[in-house]
Design an enzyme around this catalytic site. Structure first.
Site: not given
Ligand code: BEZ
Length: 187
Positions: A27-31, A102
């Site tokens: 799940f990606g919520y930023g870059s 990250e």
């Protein structure tokens, strides 16, 4: 959780085992929403529950420097909250690349993803928690906008990260008051 150093690569490789299995959801919520620099099998808009996106993580390796860190998003726990983002179906080999990308305080957590058709699946999300050395925490949206507008690092201007994230959220019809207000104030 024990206190974390700035580099989380070793800690992540020892956490919940995702490595010895078939494809799963990240799940990606930023870059990760606007910069998916890894191969994936499928991508789908999804949300997770109990977390809110906030510009509370310092960035000295991507969008700022040691002397003048920028701000990037992390997730903070909020009961009943919903955070929309982009889910990518990946094979475990990709994790090594992501752990490196990250490495500045983000740890792997297991979560439940909910898709537009209301189906659910387990997945992985990277979160920078308050005990990491680069965590900056809350500030007013005006203060955050000021810090972002003057920061830049090896991955580019902090302002571009903000603008790209806001545009990516709009493109998937996500209304995020925090991100859009900071964008409005960042000039
Ligand atoms: C994300 O988009 O989910 C993300 C990006 C950078 C670090 C951690 C997570």
């Amino acid at each position: 959780m024990t206190g974390m150093g700035a580099n989380t690569i070793t800690e992540n490789s020892n956490r919940v085992q995702w490595d010895n299995q078939g494809p799963f959801w990240l799940f990606g919520y930023g870059s990760l929403i606007f910069k998916a620099d890894f191969p994936y099998l499928e991508k789908r808009v999804a949300y997770i529950q109990g977390w809110e996106r906030r510009f509370w993580q310092g960035s000295h390796d991507h969008r700022g420097t040691e002397e003048a860190p920028g701000r990037v998003v992390t997730l903070t726990e909020v009961d009943q909250a919903v955070c929309y983002g982009m889910a990518y179906r990946i094979v475990p080999d990709i994790l090594e690349h992501l752990d490196y990308r990250e490495k500045n305080g983000y740890l792997r957590f297991e979560t439940t993803l909910v898709f537009s058709d209301h189906t659910r699946d387990r997945g992985l999300v990277y979160i920078a928690t308050p005990d990491n050395q680069a965590f900056l925490g809350p500030a007013t949206e005006a203060e955050i906008a000021r810090q972002i507008s003057r920061s830049a690092g090896p991955s580019g201007r902090n302002r571009d990260y903000l603008i790209e994230l806001a545009a990516a959220l709009r493109s998937i019809s996500v209304d995020d008051a925090h991100v859009f207000e900071i964008e409005r104030q960042c000039n």
